[in-house]
Design an enzyme around this catalytic site. Structure first.
Site, PDB file in Angstrom:
ATOM      1  N   ASP A 198     -17.242   5.290  13.524  1.00  0.00           N
ATOM      2  CA  ASP A 198     -16.070   5.251  12.644  1.00  0.00           C
ATOM      3  C   ASP A 198     -15.519   3.822  12.555  1.00  0.00           C
ATOM      4  OD1 ASP A 198     -13.736   5.590  11.217  1.00  0.00           O
ATOM      5  OD2 ASP A 198     -12.976   7.254  12.426  1.00  0.00           O
ATOM      6  N   VAL A 227      -5.429   0.312   2.692  1.00  0.00           N
ATOM      7  CA  VAL A 227      -5.596  -1.143   2.647  1.00  0.00           C
ATOM      8  C   VAL A 227      -6.816  -1.508   1.795  1.00  0.00           C
ATOM      9  CG1 VAL A 227      -6.158  -3.183   4.041  1.00  0.00           C
ATOM     10  CG2 VAL A 227      -4.387  -1.570   4.814  1.00  0.00           C
ATOM     11  N   LYS A 258      -3.269  -1.032  15.381  1.00  0.00           N
ATOM     12  CA  LYS A 258      -2.799  -0.124  16.435  1.00  0.00           C
ATOM     13  C   LYS A 258      -3.859  -0.010  17.509  1.00  0.00           C
ATOM     14  CE  LYS A 258       0.372   3.118  14.460  1.00  0.00           C
ATOM     15  NZ  LYS A 258       0.175   3.065  13.001  1.00  0.00           N
ATOM     16  N   LYS A 276      -5.717  10.637  -0.062  1.00  0.00           N
ATOM     17  CA  LYS A 276      -5.747   9.335   0.618  1.00  0.00           C
ATOM     18  C   LYS A 276      -6.848   8.537  -0.068  1.00  0.00           C
ATOM     19  CE  LYS A 276      -7.010   7.294   5.067  1.00  0.00           C
ATOM     20  NZ  LYS A 276      -7.311   7.567   6.484  1.00  0.00           N
ATOM     21  N   GLU A 294       0.846  -1.210   0.000  1.00  0.00           N
ATOM     22  CA  GLU A 294       0.000   0.000   0.000  1.00  0.00           C
ATOM     23  C   GLU A 294       0.876   1.254   0.000  1.00  0.00           C
ATOM     24  OE1 GLU A 294      -1.192   2.118   3.204  1.00  0.00           O
ATOM     25  OE2 GLU A 294      -0.872   0.572   4.740  1.00  0.00           O
ATOM     26  N   SER A 347     -13.342   1.538   9.721  1.00  0.00           N
ATOM     27  CA  SER A 347     -12.589   1.644   8.468  1.00  0.00           C
ATOM     28  C   SER A 347     -13.179   0.754   7.375  1.00  0.00           C
ATOM     29  CB  SER A 347     -11.139   1.235   8.708  1.00  0.00           C
ATOM     30  OG  SER A 347     -10.449   1.197   7.482  1.00  0.00           O
ATOM     31  N   GLN A 348     -13.178   1.278   6.155  1.00  0.00           N
ATOM     32  CA  GLN A 348     -13.630   0.445   5.027  1.00  0.00           C
ATOM     33  C   GLN A 348     -12.630  -0.683   4.734  1.00  0.00           C
ATOM     34  OE1 GLN A 348     -13.805   2.548   1.179  1.00  0.00           O
ATOM     35  NE2 GLN A 348     -12.660   4.220   2.096  1.00  0.00           N
ATOM     36  N   ASP A 349     -11.461  -0.645   5.382  1.00  0.00           N
ATOM     37  CA  ASP A 349     -10.508  -1.750   5.227  1.00  0.00           C
ATOM     38  C   ASP A 349     -11.164  -3.100   5.537  1.00  0.00           C
ATOM     39  OD1 ASP A 349      -8.594   0.166   4.760  1.00  0.00           O
ATOM     40  OD2 ASP A 349      -7.405  -0.231   6.564  1.00  0.00           O
TER      41      ASP A 349
END
Ligand code: PSU
Ligand code: MN
Length: 306
Positions: free
Chosen positions: A137, A105, A158, A85, A23, A139-141
């Site tokens: 919130d 990602v 993390k 991004k 990435e 992540s779309q990951d």
């Protein structure tokens, strides 16, 4: 999907050699210059040493690139014009507008799958953020990993994230999470998170064998390979937790939201750890790239055997 391949990647594809996707949001947003460029080069070298070909993915002037030249990587890394991004949902906008940016990602998984690349190395994945009940919130990951047939090598997530909830959502989405040489999910800077995984793999061969079944025989989506960060540079959990609490309260105070949250927290941690988090980050990126290279080699060998 319209893809622009680098010469190196083009050759590897023609000869059926193993490839590893990388990435570039970590280059464009995740790390400061010049460490971002050093990290990118170190990852590419680590993949090559393992016997595979690196394929860094990015959007340059509206085109999706698979494999970047040294100059293209430098262009993404150097300070200058703001780089987008690019997550999965940003791909169309970036392409239609001729934008340049690093892929997260989610977008990297999507592009890798389209390029028939089944192994991908990153640092840490996005996930469920702390306080999700207030701001939702996520992540779309996570959805992308579930959907696209790519083995994502990471050092866990993390602890700026809510790690238990992230693991729960991965289970809901049907994503296998395999510890590499451990049954504990790592927390990026730290080797431990307190979260126990059902399955561990001993080495790259075992990881590749599971990926083969999942992608080749079951036609299912991605999986996560969680590799603890190198011991020498990893940080104690309580030290990281203190830094994170400060970073999170800074984000709240400044009203940071949406896709700006992760880059903000990463920059805060780097600034507040006196560089120690950066050293840990570079070391784990390289270790992940090396392991991904080994998985890609084993994955290709398993293909020939079938
Ligand atoms: N986590 C890290 N370093 C990173 C990222 C996540 O430890 O650089 C980047 C990755 O590109 C990841 C993205 O896909 O942030 C997730 O952003 P968001 O939380 O906005 O979905
Ligand atoms: Mn988010």
């Amino acid at each position: 999907m319209e893809l622009t391949f680098s010469e190196e990647v083009q050759e590897a594809r023609a000869e059926g050699r193993p490839l590893v996707a990388l990435e570039t949001s970590v280059v464009a947003q995740g790390l400061p210059y010049p460490q971002n460029l050093e990290a990118a080069r170190a990852c590419e070298e680590a993949v090559r040493r393992a016997g595979a070909t690196p394929a860094a993915i990015a959007v340059l002037d509206g085109r999706i690139h698979v494999g970047l030249s040294a100059g293209e990587m430098r262009g993404l890394a150097q300070p200058g014009p703001v780089r987008m991004k690019v997550g999965s949902r940003d791909l169309a906008v970036a392409m239609a507008r001729g934008a340049t940016g690093g892929t997260t990602v989610s977008a990297t998984c999507e592009v890798a799958a389209a390029a028939d690349i089944h192994v991908f190395a990153t640092g840490g994945i996005g996930g469920v953020h702390r306080g999700v009940e207030e701001h939702l919130d996520v992540s779309q990951d996570l959805g992308a990993i579930a959907r696209f047939p790519v083995a994502v090598v990471c050092a866990g997530a993390k602890s700026v994230l809510d790690i238990p909830k992230t693991l729960e959502l991965l289970e809901t989405l049907g994503v296998p999470v395999l510890g590499v040489g451990t049954h504990e999910f790592p927390a990026f800077y730290s080797r431990t998170s307190g979260q126990v995984l059902e399955h561990a793999v001993a080495d790259a061969r075992e990881a590749a064998a599971i990926a083969r079944v999942r992608f080749g025989r079951l036609h299912q989506g991605g999986l996560l390979l969680a590799l603890p960060p190198p011991e020498e540079t990893s940080l104690p959990r309580d030290e990281v937790e203190r830094l994170i609490l400060v970073a999170l309260s800074g984000a709240k105070r400044q009203g940071v939201r949406g896709k700006a949250v992760t880059p903000f927290l990463l920059a805060e941690l780097a600034a507040r750890s006196g560089g120690k988090s950066l050293v840990a980050n570079l070391a784990l990126l390289e270790a992940n790239a090396r392991f991904a290279g080994e998985v890609a080699v084993a994955y290709a060998a398993a293909e020939t055997a079938q």
